[in-house]
Design a protein around this motif. Structure first.
Motif, short mmCIF file in Angstrom:
data_model
loop_
_atom_site.label_atom_id
_atom_site.label_comp_id
_atom_site.label_asym_id
_atom_site.label_seq_id
_atom_site.Cartn_x
_atom_site.Cartn_y
_atom_site.Cartn_z
N ILE A 100 0.92 -9.93 -9.30
CA ILE A 100 -0.41 -10.40 -9.74
C ILE A 100 -1.11 -9.29 -10.26
CG2 ILE A 100 -2.28 -11.56 -9.10
CD1 ILE A 100 -0.75 -12.79 -6.77
N SER A 101 -1.52 -8.14 -9.58
CA SER A 101 -2.32 -7.22 -10.16
C SER A 101 -2.16 -6.08 -9.17
CB SER A 101 -3.63 -7.72 -10.09
OG SER A 101 -4.33 -7.94 -8.77
N LYS A 102 -2.86 -4.98 -9.51
CA LYS A 102 -2.97 -3.73 -8.56
C LYS A 102 -4.32 -3.33 -8.69
CE LYS A 102 -2.02 0.22 -11.46
NZ LYS A 102 -3.25 0.53 -11.51
N GLU A 103 -4.58 -2.17 -7.68
CA GLU A 103 -5.92 -1.56 -7.57
C GLU A 103 -5.74 -0.13 -7.00
OE1 GLU A 103 -9.07 -3.65 -5.78
OE2 GLU A 103 -8.00 -4.05 -4.13
N MET A 104 -6.71 0.69 -7.01
CA MET A 104 -6.56 2.00 -6.38
C MET A 104 -7.76 1.71 -5.30
SD MET A 104 -4.14 3.79 -7.69
CE MET A 104 -4.79 5.41 -6.63
N GLU A 105 -7.34 2.38 -4.05
CA GLU A 105 -8.11 2.42 -3.12
C GLU A 105 -7.84 3.93 -2.60
OE1 GLU A 105 -7.48 -0.13 0.17
OE2 GLU A 105 -8.23 -1.84 -0.98
N SER A 106 -8.72 4.98 -3.08
CA SER A 106 -8.66 6.38 -2.52
C SER A 106 -7.48 6.84 -3.22
CB SER A 106 -8.70 6.60 -1.31
OG SER A 106 -9.01 8.06 -1.21
N ASN A 107 -6.49 7.31 -2.60
CA ASN A 107 -5.21 7.78 -3.18
C ASN A 107 -4.02 6.87 -3.08
OD1 ASN A 107 -5.09 8.17 -0.74
ND2 ASN A 107 -4.01 10.15 -0.54
N VAL A 108 -4.50 5.43 -2.81
CA VAL A 108 -3.17 4.38 -2.45
C VAL A 108 -3.29 3.50 -3.34
CG1 VAL A 108 -2.49 2.63 -0.92
CG2 VAL A 108 -3.38 5.07 0.13
N ARG A 167 0.81 -1.17 0.08
CA ARG A 167 -0.09 -0.01 -0.15
C ARG A 167 0.72 1.36 0.14
NH1 ARG A 167 -4.95 -2.03 0.86
NH2 ARG A 167 -5.28 -3.81 2.17
N ILE A 168 0.98 2.06 -1.10
CA ILE A 168 1.52 3.06 -1.52
C ILE A 168 0.89 4.23 -1.78
CG2 ILE A 168 3.97 3.80 -2.56
CD1 ILE A 168 4.59 0.95 -2.98
N PHE A 169 1.26 5.50 -1.30
CA PHE A 169 0.42 6.54 -1.65
C PHE A 169 0.88 6.76 -3.19
CE2 PHE A 169 0.39 7.73 2.76
CZ PHE A 169 -1.07 7.95 2.93
N VAL A 170 -0.10 7.10 -4.16
CA VAL A 170 0.05 7.45 -5.38
C VAL A 170 0.97 8.47 -6.01
CG1 VAL A 170 -2.06 8.54 -6.22
CG2 VAL A 170 -0.93 7.08 -7.67
N ASP A 171 0.80 9.54 -5.35
CA ASP A 171 1.70 10.59 -5.77
C ASP A 171 3.02 10.31 -5.32
OD1 ASP A 171 0.77 10.93 -2.90
OD2 ASP A 171 0.80 12.99 -2.85
N ASP A 172 3.31 9.55 -4.04
CA ASP A 172 4.67 9.49 -3.66
C ASP A 172 5.35 8.48 -4.75
OD1 ASP A 172 4.32 11.08 -1.65
OD2 ASP A 172 3.97 9.58 -0.12
N LEU A 173 4.41 7.34 -5.07
CA LEU A 173 4.94 6.47 -6.12
C LEU A 173 5.25 7.15 -7.54
CD1 LEU A 173 5.59 3.60 -6.74
CD2 LEU A 173 3.35 3.26 -7.35
#
Length: 164
Positions: free
Chosen positions: A99-107, A44-50
């Motif tokens: 395997i996969s990824k998804e978004m949960e809010s901004n994570v 679980r990583i903040f999308v803007d940081d990534l």
């Protein structure tokens, strides 16, 4: 009148000392599933940081979590994470499979696995993700292995650890 000026001055000093401080944290859950002989990992990583880390590493703007996200962006994300996140099980380096990824809010929630693991006596985790971008970055590793829960807090000064 002077009293109101003093009160306003003190109020200004007090309020200006409270600044917004952004925290830099990512969480990684590592579970050993003996029935399936594998280790399952959720990040679980903040999308803007990534995206900031990907831009620094690859020198191009990426759009993870955005409507304009491309398969190349996801490929860069996986390449980056696999360069910065490594696991050894019982002293042996293991390949981490996306395997996969998804978004949960901004994570960004990423799902990974390590296959053909019949037992776990020790697990070495190295995680330097985002640390070259944010010196305050903290990567929390939570594990559930052989019904034993443990945690590691990894920072720029201490980016690896062993759990037994």
């Amino acid at each position: 009148m002077r009293r109101i000026g003093v009160i306003c001055f003190l109020l200004f000093i007090t309020l200006s000392s409270f600044t917004i401080h952004k925290f830099y944290i990512a969480i990684y859950q590592i579970n050993f599933v003996p029935d399936k002989k594998r280790i399952e990992i959720t990040s679980r990583i903040f999308v803007d940081d990534l995206n900031a880390a990907l831009e620094k590493r690859f020198k191009v703007k990426t759009h993870i979590g955005d409507a304009t996200e491309t398969t190349d962006d996801v490929s860069k994300m996986n390449q980056y994470l696999l360069e910065h996140f490594k696991i050894k099980v019982n002293g042996a380096s293991k390949n981490i499979i996306f395997i996969s990824k998804e978004m949960e809010s901004n994570v960004v929630v990423g799902y990974y696995k390590i296959v053909e693991v019949s037992n776990v006596k020790s697990i070495y985790v190295e995680n330097k993700s985002l640390m070259e971008v944010f010196s305050e970055q903290q990567n929390i590793i939570q594990t559930n292995i052989n019904r034993k829960k443990q945690s590691l807090l990894l920072t720029a000064d201490n980016w690896s650890g062993v759990l037994k």
